[in-house]
Enzyme design. Sequence first.
Site, PDB file in Angstrom:
ATOM      1  CB  CYS A 110      70.488  92.759  90.591  1.00 39.86           C
ATOM      2  SG  CYS A 110      71.677  91.457  90.965  1.00 39.86           S
ATOM      3  CG  LEU A 111      68.240  89.722  95.523  1.00 39.54           C
ATOM      4  CD1 LEU A 111      68.178  88.244  95.880  1.00 39.54           C
ATOM      5  CD2 LEU A 111      67.345  90.534  96.444  1.00 39.54           C
ATOM      6  CD  GLN A 171      72.722  87.226  92.695  1.00 40.96           C
ATOM      7  OE1 GLN A 171      72.022  86.318  92.262  1.00 40.96           O
ATOM      8  NE2 GLN A 171      72.236  88.411  93.000  1.00 40.96           N
ATOM      9  N   GLY A 209      65.183  84.966  92.041  1.00 47.07           N
ATOM     10  CA  GLY A 209      66.289  84.146  91.553  1.00 47.07           C
ATOM     11  C   GLY A 209      67.538  84.473  92.338  1.00 47.07           C
ATOM     12  CD  GLU A 220      69.027  84.907  88.888  1.00 47.04           C
ATOM     13  OE1 GLU A 220      70.185  85.020  89.335  1.00 47.04           O
ATOM     14  OE2 GLU A 220      68.101  85.628  89.274  1.00 47.04           O
ATOM     15  CG  HIS A 222      74.125  87.135  88.674  1.00 46.24           C
ATOM     16  ND1 HIS A 222      74.759  88.220  89.206  1.00 46.24           N
ATOM     17  CD2 HIS A 222      72.799  87.352  88.855  1.00 46.24           C
ATOM     18  CE1 HIS A 222      73.847  89.061  89.705  1.00 46.24           C
ATOM     19  NE2 HIS A 222      72.645  88.559  89.500  1.00 46.24           N
TER      20      HIS A 222
END
Length: 172
Positions: free
Chosen positions: A93-94, A50, A45, A137, A140
């Site tokens: 999480c990226l 981001q 996701g 998501e 975020h």
Amino acid sequence: MLLDIVTYPDPRLKERCAPVAEITDEIRELAADMTETMYAAPGVGLAAPQVGRLVRMLVMDPGVQEGERAPRVLINPELEPMGEVITSEQEGCLSVPLSYRADVPRWSKVRLKATALDGTPIDEVLEGFPAVVVQHEVDHLDGTLFIDRVSRLRRTLYDSKVRKWLKRKTAG
Ligand code: GNR
Ligand code: NI
């Protein structure tokens, strides 16, 4: 086009994002770039903040490990909690450096209302891993990271690791 991923503690990750007013060519291009960036990362996701865009849209493909790609774009998503509180396993999480992983409380099911990229309304119930990913998501879009949902002790330990890592990185 591949986009750069913003990482903690960048202040853009703490902002509440604004709704998408209209699905324009720019939004469609952003959706395509976010999808490409998500697969390249690789991740299941990716939310617009981001990649430094403070708008309420996300892409996800929670089944990507099982082979066939099924990317989804969700515009202005809203969630209603359903089921019970569960613990997501080893969430990552990226935008959270040092490959940090933690178990996080989540709803077992959620009702998802959103708009698809072609303007079609979406209203469905998600459970299992897709439910966890969509909650991650949408968090975020409200300026929340999964590390905001771990215990104070774990968070303090993580923050001190990040501070040391940032010091080394900028010292060089
Ligand atoms: O790639 C990702 N994996 C993941 C694993 C468990 C729970 C949530 C996620 S989402 C994450 C990609 C990401 O950072 N999305 O915002
Ligand atoms: Ni994330």
